[in-house]
Design an enzyme around this catalytic site. Structure first.
Site, mmCIF file in Angstrom:
data_model
loop_
_atom_site.group_PDB
_atom_site.id
_atom_site.type_symbol
_atom_site.label_atom_id
_atom_site.label_comp_id
_atom_site.label_asym_id
_atom_site.label_seq_id
_atom_site.Cartn_x
_atom_site.Cartn_y
_atom_site.Cartn_z
ATOM 1 N N LYS A 113 0.859 -1.179 0.000
ATOM 2 C CA LYS A 113 0.000 0.000 0.000
ATOM 3 C C LYS A 113 0.896 1.230 0.000
ATOM 4 O O LYS A 113 2.067 1.158 0.408
ATOM 5 C CB LYS A 113 -0.891 0.021 1.244
ATOM 6 N N GLY B 140 -19.586 7.857 -2.462
ATOM 7 C CA GLY B 140 -18.785 8.520 -3.478
ATOM 8 C C GLY B 140 -18.252 7.573 -4.524
ATOM 9 O O GLY B 140 -18.219 7.893 -5.713
ATOM 10 N N LYS B 141 -17.828 6.371 -4.109
ATOM 11 C CA LYS B 141 -17.272 5.403 -5.054
ATOM 12 C C LYS B 141 -18.033 4.078 -4.932
ATOM 13 O O LYS B 141 -18.998 3.841 -5.634
ATOM 14 C CB LYS B 141 -15.773 5.194 -4.785
#
Length: 385
Positions: free
Chosen positions: A108, A210-211
């Site tokens: 990440k 939002g997503k």
């Protein structure tokens, strides 16, 4: 400049500055204890003064293959907060990739800054060069604050980039399949909790549209569920309401949490399942797209004590990483979709293993993921000449 922290070494950089005014100006070396405590293979601090880039890349494990995980762009209050986030997220990616059956380890990255203000072509390309410097040990993709078009820019400097646009040879938005995986995970949770995998008539609260949450809404509507949504971004809520009939909105996540829900889907940032939420949540199932939803490990037990079935986040939200992993081999949407639909079976196996062993679902998922990392990772000891 990068500073790479590996087991058995120490490192720090004097080139880092607080992400925001008033931030704690401690050095990354101060976080060495946290790095080693997490058991990471490698942590790299990246800085490019000309573009303003400050980033951290973390590789938790490459036992199953190159670390795969997205790049988060966020205005962290301190360097320490950024390091803590990337350590947690990269570890979660190792478990997610393992449980999803992918040949990838956990990685990440976080870029420190306000993406609305600080994101530039130069910064993204500088970041791409740092990813490239790892020689394929880390493969990046989109995450909070980064988008398909950003990965197209990063890919101009680095070939280890997924989540690119279709025009640039990629698979496009991975949140579509992430939402599909959450939907099928929720069906598995419903089967264990209520004896049927149907969501017909179930009230499902979605925090963050939002997503992933945005794409989850129409799947739930098609299944006959009743979505109730909340988001800190009013525009995101307005868009979902305009795109879908039959959706109800409440003013805040706090308001959503006191709603009488059948299922709760956290789909924004992590850490939202706190002890307080566990004591007050009115839902039978928790199944959402956010990463690292449990604020502390103890919350899993608190939810179980209240007969709230927690579907482990990294189990159900693996659709996105399944998509970007498939992109590395010449993307086939149908192939990635079929693999994502198997999240139903994986979630069901986790929940049944937890019930059989008297564990929480979080403990059962960890155990299954760790077993695969151990068994497949051990193949590296076989000499093939």
């Amino acid at each position: 400049m990068t500073t790479s922290i590996l087991p058995g070494t120490t490192g720090s950089s004097s080139d880092h500055h607080p992400a925001t005014s008033g931030a704690d100006p401690h050095e990354p070396g101060d976080d060495l204890a946290a790095v080693f405590a997490h058991g990471h293979e490698q942590v790299v601090f990246c800085r490019h003064a000309e573009s303003g880039l400050q980033a951290v890349i973390a590789l938790y494990s490459t036992a199953l293959g190159p670390g795969l995980g997205g790049t988060r762009f966020r205005a962290y209050p301190t360097i320490g907060a950024a390091v803590a986030d990337v350590l947690d997220l990269s570890r979660a990616m190792a478990y997610k990739n393992s449980l999803a059956g992918l040949d990838h380890g956990g990685g990440k990255a976080v870029i420190i800054g306000d993406p609305r203000r600080d994101k530039t072509e130069a910064l993204l390309r500088a970041y791409g060069r740092f990813v490239a410097s790892l020689g394929g040990r880390y493969v990046t993709a989109c995450d909070v604050g980064t988008y398909v078009e950003d990965m197209d820019v990063v890919a101009r400097e680095c070939r280890w980039v997924t989540g690119r646009s279709e025009a640039d040879g990629g698979a496009g938005d991975s949140s579509v399949l992430t939402a599909l995986g959450v939907f099928h995970g929720m069906r598995a949770g419903a089967l264990v909790r209520w004896g049927t995998d149907s969501l017909q008539g179930r009230t499902v609260g979605i925090s963050g549209v939002g997503k992933v949450g945005r794409h989850l809404v129409p799947l739930l509507l098609a299944a006959g569920a009743r979505p109730v949504v909340a988001d800190i971004d009013d525009a995101a809520v307005t868009r979902v309401l305009s795109e879908n009939a039959g959706v109800r909105a409440v003013g805040s996540t706090e308001a959503l949490l006191i709603e009488p829900l059948d299922a709760y889907a956290p789909c924004a940032l992590g850490g939202v399942l706190t002890p307080q939420v566990a004591h007050t949540l009115r839902a039978g199932v928790v199944c959402g797209g956010a990463n690292n939803q449990l604020a502390t490990p103890e919350v899993a037990r608190l939810l179980q004590d209240r007969d709230i079935l927690y579907c482990p986040d990294y189990c159900v939200n693996a659709g996105g990483v399944i998509q970007v992993a498939d992109e590395l081999h010449g993307f086939s949407f149908e192939r990635a979709k079929a693999r994502t639909e198997r999240i139903f079976d994986t979630t069901l196996a986790v929940l049944r293993a937890a019930a059989a062993e008297g564990d929480t679902p979080a403990e059962a998922a960890d155990r299954l993921a760790e077993r695969r990392m151990r068994e497949i990772g051990g193949l590296s000891r076989i000499h093939v000449g």
